[in-house]
Motif scaffolding. Structure first.
Motif, PDB file in Angstrom:
ATOM      1  N   UNK A 197       0.817  -1.213   0.000  1.00 45.05           N
ATOM      2  CA  UNK A 197       0.000   0.000   0.000  1.00 45.05           C
ATOM      3  C   UNK A 197       0.846   1.256   0.000  1.00 45.05           C
ATOM      4  N   UNK A 198       1.920   1.247   0.805  1.00 45.02           N
ATOM      5  CA  UNK A 198       2.798   2.418   0.867  1.00 45.02           C
ATOM      6  C   UNK A 198       3.536   2.620  -0.451  1.00 45.02           C
ATOM      7  N   UNK A 199       4.012   1.527  -1.059  1.00 46.88           N
ATOM      8  CA  UNK A 199       4.739   1.634  -2.325  1.00 46.88           C
ATOM      9  C   UNK A 199       3.821   2.066  -3.468  1.00 46.88           C
ATOM     10  N   UNK A 200       2.567   1.615  -3.425  1.00 43.63           N
ATOM     11  CA  UNK A 200       1.624   2.036  -4.471  1.00 43.63           C
ATOM     12  C   UNK A 200       1.502   3.553  -4.482  1.00 43.63           C
ATOM     13  N   UNK A 201       1.440   4.136  -3.294  1.00 43.94           N
ATOM     14  CA  UNK A 201       1.399   5.596  -3.201  1.00 43.94           C
ATOM     15  C   UNK A 201       2.766   6.198  -3.503  1.00 43.94           C
ATOM     16  N   UNK A 202       3.818   5.613  -2.921  1.00 43.78           N
ATOM     17  CA  UNK A 202       5.144   6.204  -3.031  1.00 43.78           C
ATOM     18  C   UNK A 202       5.687   6.227  -4.447  1.00 43.78           C
ATOM     19  N   UNK A 203       5.345   5.201  -5.239  1.00 46.87           N
ATOM     20  CA  UNK A 203       5.804   5.151  -6.633  1.00 46.87           C
ATOM     21  C   UNK A 203       4.691   5.555  -7.600  1.00 46.87           C
ATOM     22  N   UNK A 204       3.501   4.980  -7.408  1.00 43.90           N
ATOM     23  CA  UNK A 204       2.420   5.228  -8.351  1.00 43.90           C
ATOM     24  C   UNK A 204       1.958   6.667  -8.372  1.00 43.90           C
ATOM     25  N   UNK A 205       1.893   7.310  -7.197  1.00 40.26           N
ATOM     26  CA  UNK A 205       1.437   8.690  -7.142  1.00 40.26           C
ATOM     27  C   UNK A 205       2.346   9.645  -7.903  1.00 40.26           C
ATOM     28  N   UNK A 206       3.643   9.686  -7.568  1.00 35.64           N
ATOM     29  CA  UNK A 206       4.549  10.576  -8.310  1.00 35.64           C
ATOM     30  C   UNK A 206       4.622  10.269  -9.804  1.00 35.64           C
ATOM     31  N   UNK A 207       4.628   8.970 -10.168  1.00 34.18           N
ATOM     32  CA  UNK A 207       4.670   8.635 -11.599  1.00 34.18           C
ATOM     33  C   UNK A 207       3.379   9.078 -12.273  1.00 34.18           C
ATOM     34  N   UNK A 208       2.249   8.808 -11.614  1.00 32.06           N
ATOM     35  CA  UNK A 208       0.966   9.197 -12.196  1.00 32.06           C
ATOM     36  C   UNK A 208       0.809  10.696 -12.330  1.00 32.06           C
ATOM     37  N   UNK A 209       1.539  11.462 -11.522  1.00 36.32           N
ATOM     38  CA  UNK A 209       1.456  12.913 -11.585  1.00 36.32           C
ATOM     39  C   UNK A 209       2.435  13.549 -12.556  1.00 36.32           C
TER      40      UNK A 209
END
Length: 513
Positions: free
Chosen positions: A164-176
């Motif tokens: 869950x933390x990695x999904x936010x930590x990697x997915x959020x910045x990449x998605x933005x």
């Protein structure tokens, strides 16, 4: 890497670990990484949700369907036949195949030309992920003898929180990422023309997040297949262990019919999951609509801290239960109920404190979230109390039946949690969001001619400025009110845990001390 001597024949050696300590550690960390990857890919949709809603012009009801019922149905019911296959065939091969399926489907989500294609890819992710956990836990059971098994499974279970933390930590910045940044990252690979060839429009950072986090899973699948060995079944069981025949689902259901504690706890856990999945699916869009906080900023400012705090809440709930159970026999059911009631006002305070948060752009172009600390503190405390329940559902679910029925009882519990929690929670938030948004527009006067469809359009420039403000307010406030309404479901959830406490002592067959 150390090699593992092949055991003599297929007879269990009994009472000892399989392979060398170094190799067992490697296998455990590899399977934990697989479990982490499982939850990264599962949670990624919620991390980049608002860009997807904007891309395909989805209503919140449509997005709730995308993230909820189909995934839950296939995940819940595909897990049973895959688990049965894992009892009969090579578990390493099954795990590797399932990793490849969910990773490929995750990557294909990034290539989706429309809603239906994305929906089918999510179903594919669910089918693959349904086959990851049962054979992995079975492998750990044969690699580690009973004395070491609980600790090994505890390490394995960390994949939920880490994922869950990695999904936010990697997915959020990449998605933005901006389109220019994505093109710059594709250029060294000779793929800078990919977006044009695929006909991508709008912001496609979210697409790159799915592709970038999905493709490495194919390599992980190959590594698992080539480096993890299949141990003989029952290898690490103590000498003389009698292999007790497991109870069937039907037999377990008959037994559970006499255990009201199981059903009240299961309904409580399912309703808690209903709230949890609903909040997770829509919390990032709410922050973007209310405070202008994009996926990347939300991921690092709220997503990662909340994932870690939720894990802390789970640990503290279990620790407090262990400390109090000797004095209060019903602590395992009462503590979750109290925690859920405490979480409600904290969540609601956090949602409305988002009015004071915002994003500022520095001179170098970097974006920073400001005014978010009151919301984050209240939200974090709410999450900590919320997730104090998690250990109780397994303690009670296994504790009311004999060892013959434990696996079946937990399987029944998880199907209920998946169908009610993941299946209905996000869908309910989406439906309520559209209803409350419509009520907000009506409150501003039916004569405006504004509708949900008009107001959720990406480009509102054709509307007068006053109507643009009404649309933005209703779009954010409708979702926030929906999250508040769904949070109130924690009240009946807590009530079910208190009901479980009333029959707990009569129904429990396992010691809680």
């Amino acid at each position: 890497m150390a090699t593992v001597a092949a055991p003599a024949g297929e007879a269990p050696a009994g009472g000892r670990d399989f392979g060398t300590p170094r190799y067992r550690t490697y296998v455990l960390l590899t399977l934990t990484a697989v479990y982490t990857l499982n939850f990264i890919d599962r949670n990624l949709l919620g991390v980049v949700s608002q860009p997807i809603i904007d891309q395909f012009g989805l209503s919140d009801t449509q997005y709730g369907f995308l993230t909820g019922p189909p995934f839950a149905l296939f995940y819940a019911f595909m897990g049973v036949p895959i688990a049965m296959a894992a009892d009969r065939f090579n578990r390493v091969a099954i795990i590797s195949l399932c990793i490849a399926i969910w990773s490929l489907m995750t990557a294909l989500c990034g290539l989706a030309p429309g809603f239906l294609f994305l929906l089918l890819c999510r179903v594919g992710v669910a089918i693959g992920e349904a086959g990851g956990t049962p054979p992995s836990s079975s492998l750990i059971g044969d690699y580690f003898k009973p004395r070491s098994r609980a600790g090994a499974l505890g390490v394995f279970g960390m994949g939920v929180t880490i994922g869950g933390a990695f999904a936010y930590g990697f997915g959020g910045p990449i998605g933005g990422l901006t389109n220019e940044a994505v093109l710059g990252m594709l250029a060294p690979l000779g793929l800078e023309r990919l977006p044009a060839l695929m006909g991508w429009t709008g912001s496609f950072g979210w697409r790159f997040a799915f592709i970038g986090l999905g493709i490495p899973g194919l390599l992980v699948a190959l590594v698992v297949f080539l480096t993890v060995k299949e141990p003989p079944r029952g290898y690490s069981d103590p000498p003389g262990t009698v292999q007790m025949e497991k109870a069937s689902i039907v037999e377990t259901l008959r037994l559970l019919a006499t255990k009201p504690t199981f059903w009240t706890m299961a309904m409580g856990a399912s309703l808690v999951a209903f709230v949890g999945y609903g909040l997770f699916g829509f919390q990032a869009p709410m922050a973007q609509r209310v405070a202008g906080i994009g996926p990347g900023e939300f991921a690092l400012t709220f997503g990662v801290p909340l994932a870690l705090i939720s894990a802390l809440g789970t640990f503290l709930g279990g620790w407090l239960t262990a400390q109090l159970s000797a004095r209060f026999n019903t602590a395992v059911a009462v503590i979750p109920g109290v925690g859920l009631l405490l979480a409600i006002p904290l969540y609601i305070i956090a949602f409305y404190q988002m009015d004071h948060a915002g994003v500022v752009t520095a001179a170098d172009g970097a974006k920073h979230v400001t005014g978010h600390w009151p919301a984050l503190i209240a939200w974090g405390l709410g999450a900590m109390f919320h997730y104090a329940y998690l250990g109780a559902q397994y303690t009670i679910g296994q504790g009311v039946v004999s060892s013959r029925s434990r696996a079946s009882a937990i399987a029944i519990l998880l199907v209920l949690v998946a169908l009610i929690g993941n299946g209905i929670g996000p869908q309910a938030v989406g439906i309520l969001s559209d209803v409350f948004m419509n009520l907000q527009l009506q409150a501003h006067g039916a004569g405006t001619g504004l509708t949900n469809a008009i107001c959720r359009a990406k480009d509102l420039s054709s509307l007068p400025e006053a109507q643009q403000l009404v649309c933005r307010s209703a779009y954010g406030e409708g979702l926030r009110q929906s999250l508040v309404a769904v949070t109130l479901v924690l009240i009946p959830a807590a009530a079910f845990y208190f009901l479980a406490a009333r029959t707990l002592n009569k129904d429990m067959v396992a010691s809680r001390h």
